[in-house]
Each structure stands twice: as structure tokens, then as C-alpha cells.
Design an enzyme around this catalytic site. Structure first.
Site, short mmCIF file in Angstrom:
data_model
loop_
_atom_site.label_atom_id
_atom_site.label_comp_id
_atom_site.label_asym_id
_atom_site.label_seq_id
_atom_site.Cartn_x
_atom_site.Cartn_y
_atom_site.Cartn_z
N CYS A 336 -25.58 25.59 13.21
CA CYS A 336 -25.70 26.37 11.98
C CYS A 336 -25.12 27.79 12.18
O CYS A 336 -23.92 27.93 12.32
CB CYS A 336 -27.16 26.41 11.51
SG CYS A 336 -27.34 26.89 9.78
N HIS A 452 -29.00 20.68 11.44
CA HIS A 452 -30.28 20.81 12.13
C HIS A 452 -30.82 19.40 12.38
O HIS A 452 -30.63 18.50 11.57
CB HIS A 452 -31.27 21.60 11.27
CG HIS A 452 -30.89 23.02 11.09
ND1 HIS A 452 -30.95 23.94 12.11
CD2 HIS A 452 -30.44 23.70 9.99
CE1 HIS A 452 -30.56 25.12 11.65
NE2 HIS A 452 -30.25 25.00 10.38
#
Length: 513
Positions: A336, A452
Site C-alpha cells: 500500500c 492488504h
């Protein structure tokens, strides 16, 4: 069973007292008994979040509690989420979406009324559709700077006059004093709502604690309802960074060493829970400048303030160490915000991530990232892109193999110089798509992704770690364990321990008063 929906609230004397896991255990215990149970946390401040099936953002702890209760996570379980960005700035998430209309610092009806109505509406819906609601507080109910009102704790308890159990961890000392002090600071009305005390993480001889328990009950006029023992090697995702520790590990030169850069505003550290469970690796969180050449893998995690934390990497000297490690052939992975940092440039014209409008990245991947006002939040399914750079890893996967994860990011990434993506996104929030995710460098020792939960995919994690094992000549490749099965085993193990040490029927009766 009575038609009336029961409510029971767990509050703590501090963060990391054990509220979240105690609620998780109760959700599993009551659900196993056939009681339609659901978790609820009205207000929470956490950087560790989860995306529901319909693309809404909630705290990771409530997602785990929902799983413990055999339920799908929903925004009503955690309707208000506050994400700290540093320097007094916060991001307010109402029912799973960023709400820019609310100014956290103005104690006016512009957010107080919204909070009050949101909490009441969500709790009302949960009670309508369930038989028991287990409510978790946040921090401590006796924080003297947070009494007008304390949405996370006694405000929520008062809505349905929910009985409160006050839990405190004895592990770090001060447990008995914190229970007494918390009760002392509560108003008479709030103190009346507290029906019992819980001492958590006890490791000693109960006979030595017994006189203190008697004193505690005599002094506070509250029953000590349980002394919960310390449960060793419990591997479950937690949302509080106070619980962030390296994994259990015995020094052995034949074991892998993985460094996770502990950014100042690191988010979603639950991404690495599956790595902590591996028996042959050491997982360390690094926050100070040090030589990274001794590690087999370096991970730059997600962050709430990507540009600010990238600036921290540069000023601390960690950026230079990461580049040096990459040049030495050590694997670098960015997740991310960490993925964005690996690129050439990060541009934030709207000030989404802070005051830095433009900053050069680490330059290890040929990508640029621009930050937008709208957040991307989706559960996703992806297939790996069969790139040549990653051939020694991806050759282990079939083109049909699907990995799952979730996206939570403000930035959109642009691919430069015909850069190959790591994954093809084939589903977003259950809608078929064909989009790029992630990137790999030419040498194949640096990659990043927005996903994630990437390491929770057993085959992907196993292939990556076996690649590192082969590089270090550690012998035969190891088979991956089943991460989801381990989570279920640990949920049951936690529930079994709590059920053995507390009168569950008394709690159920208490919840229906």
C-alpha cells in the site's frame, strides 16, 4: 430464549488491557451455544482497518469479532472510525466512508450530533436482528479529557443501560490500582453500571493474589468475576499498536530474518500476522536507522501519511539503508503506502496525506503516485501477472490461481517505461474488472502491491519464503501452514480458556437485566 436482546459491555482501564480479545472470546462462546451474537464498538481510533464485503472501512478488531461470532463484518458493528494523521490532523470515517464535512476539533453539533445519531442507529439495528450484542469500549472510561461525552464508553453503555465489565491487564503491573482508580474517577451513575471486574493475563500463583482480590472486592464493592490466565503463543490479529511485538523466535543462523519498517503512522500491521506464525523466521520491527544487510527480506508497510512517513525514512537514514540492501540483492516489498514509496514520485496537490505536496520516492520501481480526495476501498480477487522478472517465484503458480485481499488507499498509481504489474485485479467488491495492481523491478528483488492481506494467501506466502530459503541454502523447502485454519484454532483456543474461567451463564443473565 427471551425476545429481549441482551447487551453486555466490556470496558478497560487502558489500551491493551485485553478488551478486544475478551469480546472476541465471548462472541465465539455465545455463538457456539447457538445464540445469535454480534460485536459492536461505537467509536474507535485505529490505523488498523478492514474492508467489508460491500467496500466499507471498519476496525480490524471488529472484523475478527464478527468472524468469531460466525458473522459477516458490517459497518454497524463499528460505525465511527478515527484515523490519526499526526500534527493534530485526523480522518473521520462514518459508516465506512470518509466524511470530510466533520471537523474533529470543533466541539459543536457539526460532529457531536452526527456521532450520537450514528451510534444509536447502528446499535438499534444490531439489537433488532440479534439476540446478544457484545459491546467493546475504547481506551479507558475514566479519561478526564474525554467526558463530554465519551462516545466510546459510558455514552454507549447508557443507551440501553448495558451492564459493564471492567477489565485490566496484570502483565505490566498496576492492575489493581488501575481498577480502583478507574472506578474512583467514574461518576456515581457510571460506577453503578459496572457490574464486575476482570483481571487479565495472570501468570502467577492464585493463592498469592487471593488476599488482593478480597481487598479489591471489599474496597470497590464490585465482584471480581474472573482471573484470566496468560495465554501463551496466541496468534490473532490485533488493532492496538501497544500489542505490537516481535514473534517468538530462538536464535538460529539457519532461520530467515524479516524486517518490517515501523513507520511513525504505520497502518494495518495485521498484514504480517501470518508471517509471525512461521516457525523458521524472525520478524523484527525497525524504527531506528540501522544496517539492514543482515535481513533476508525488508517490508515497507502501509501508512496513513505516506509522504510524511517517506520524509521520515529519508531523514532517519533508513531510506539509504533500504536502497543499499536492494543493491545487495535483498528482497524489498512495499504494501500500500510502502508500495507508493518505492516509486519515482509522489504528488499530493490536495494535501490528502499532509503538508508535503510533492516528494521523490525511493526510485526502486518505475511508478508515480498521485493522491486524490476519494479513498479506494474494496475487497479484491487477483491473479498473478506472469512477468519474466518474477519468473522464479511466479512459475510456481498456475495462471488460474486466485489470491484475495483488500484495498485501502487514497493514491492512484501510474506505470512508467512499460513497467509490468504484479497482479491483475479480476474482482473488486464482487464486480468483475480488469485492472492493474502492484509492480516488479527488472531484477525481480523488489515489488509492491496495494493488497492488504497478501501474505494471508498460503500459496503466495509459502512460495515467497521458499524462494528466500533457497537463496540462503536452508535445505528442503517447507510446506505452508493453513493460515485461516490457524486463526480458527486460535479463536477456539481463546474461547475455551475464557469459558473455563468465567461463569458464562451469569454473564448471559446479566446481559438481559
Amino acid at each position: 430464549m427471551k425476545n429481549k436482546t441482551g447487551t453486555l459491555m466490556i470496558q478497560g482501564t487502558s489500551s491493551d488491557a485485553g478488551k478486544s480479545l475478551f469480546v472476541t472470546a465471548l462472541c465465539r462462546i455465545f455463538a457456539r451455544k447457538g445464540i445469535k451474537t454480534v460485536p459492536f464498538k461505537a467509536w474507535n481510533m485505529s490505523l488498523n482497518s478492514y474492508i467489508t464485503k460491500n467496500g466499507k472501512e471498519i476496525g480490524i478488531a471488529q472484523a475478527l469479532q464478527a468472524r468469531a461470532a460466525f458473522r459477516k463484518a458490517s459497518v454497524d458493528m463499528q460505525p465511527i472510525l478515527v484515523k490519526a494523521m499526526g500534527d493534530g490532523q485526523t480522518q473521520i470515517i462514518i459508516k465506512g466512508e470518509v466524511d470530510r464535512k466533520i471537523n474533529y476539533h470543533k466541539k459543536k453539533n457539526n460532529y457531536l450530533e452526527v456521532y450520537e445519531n450514528t451510534i444509536k442507529d447502528s446499535l438499534k439495528r444490531l439489537r433488532k436482528d440479534n439476540e446478544l450484542v457484545i459491546i467493546e469500549g475504547a481506551g479507558s472510561p475514566a479519561e478526564i479529557n474525554r467526558t463530554s461525552p465519551d462516545f466510546a464508553n459510558m455514552f454507549t453503555a447508557e443507551i440501553y443501560n448495558s451492564p459493564v465489565l471492567l477489565i485490566s491487564s496484570i502483565e505490566k503491573g498496576g492492575c489493581l490500582a488501575s481498577l480502583v482508580g478507574t472506578l474512583k474517577l467514574l461518576s456515581p451513575a457510571h460506577k453503578k453500571l459496572v457490574k464486575g471486574l476482570i483481571i487479565n493475563k495472570f501468570r502467577g500463583d492464585y493463592n498469592l493474589l487471593k488476599p488482593a482480590v478480597k481487598f479489591l472486592e471489599d474496597y470497590t464493592k464490585k465482584e471480581v468475576m474472573s482471573i484470566l490466565p496468560y495465554l501463551k503463543d496466541l496468534n490473532l490479529p490485533e488493532e492496538d499498536s501497544a500489542s505490537l511485538n516481535p514473534n517468538n523466535y530462538e536464535e538460529n543462523s539457519k532461520k530467515l530474518k524479516i524486517a518490517v519498517i515501523r513507520l511513525p503512522h504505520m497502518s494495518n500491521f495485521s498484514d504480517f500476522n501470518s508471517l509471525k506464525m512461521e516457525t523458521d523466521l524472525k520478524l523484527e520491527y525497525i524504527e531506528n536507522n540501522e544496517n539492514l544487510l543482515d535481513f533476508d527480506l525488508i517490508i515497507i508497510p502501509g501508512t496513513k501519511t505516506t509522504t510524511k512517513d517517506l520524509d521520515f525514512l529519508k531523514k532517519s537514514g533508513l531510506a539509504a539503508e533500504i536502497k543499499k540492501a536492494n543493491q545487495a540483492g535483498i528482497m524489498i516489498i512495499g504494501i500500500c503506502g510502502g508500495f507508493q514509496m518505492l516509486g519515482r514520485k509522489l504528488i499530493d496537490k490536495h494535501g490528502t496525506e499532509g503538508d508535503i505536496k510533492k516528494i521523490n520516492g525511493l526510485g526502486l520501481l518505475d511508478i508515480n503516485t498521485k493522491f486524490l480526495n476519494k479513498k479506494t476501498t474494496h475487497q479484491v480477487k487477483v491473479k498473478i501477472n506472469l512477468t519474466q522478472q518474477f519468473e522464479n517465484l511466479i512459475s510456481r503458480f498456475s495462471p488460474q490461481e486466485i489470491f484475495v485481499g483488500y484495498e485501502i488507499h487514497m493514491g492512484q498509481t501510474e506505470y512508467l517505461n512499460e513497467t509490468e504489474e504484479l497482479f491483475k485485479i479480476i474482482k473488486r467488491s464482487n464486480i468483475k474488472v480488469n485492472l492493474k495492481d502492484g509492480a516488479v523491478n527488472q531484477a525481480g528483488n523488489c515489488f509492491g502491491s496495494y493488497l492488504h492481506g497478501l501474505f494471508d494467501n498460503d500459496n503466495f506466502r509459502s512460495a515467497l519464503l521458499n524462494k528466500l530459503r533457497n537463496k540462503q541454502s536452508m535445505g528442503a523447502e517447507q510446506k505452508s501452514y493453513n493460515y485461516q485454519k490457524e486463526i480458527e484454532n486460535n479463536l477456539d483456543r481463546l474461547a475455551d480458556m475464557v469459558e473455563k474461567n468465567i461463569d458464562i451463564n451469569k454473564l448471559l443473565k446479566l446481559s438481559r437485566r
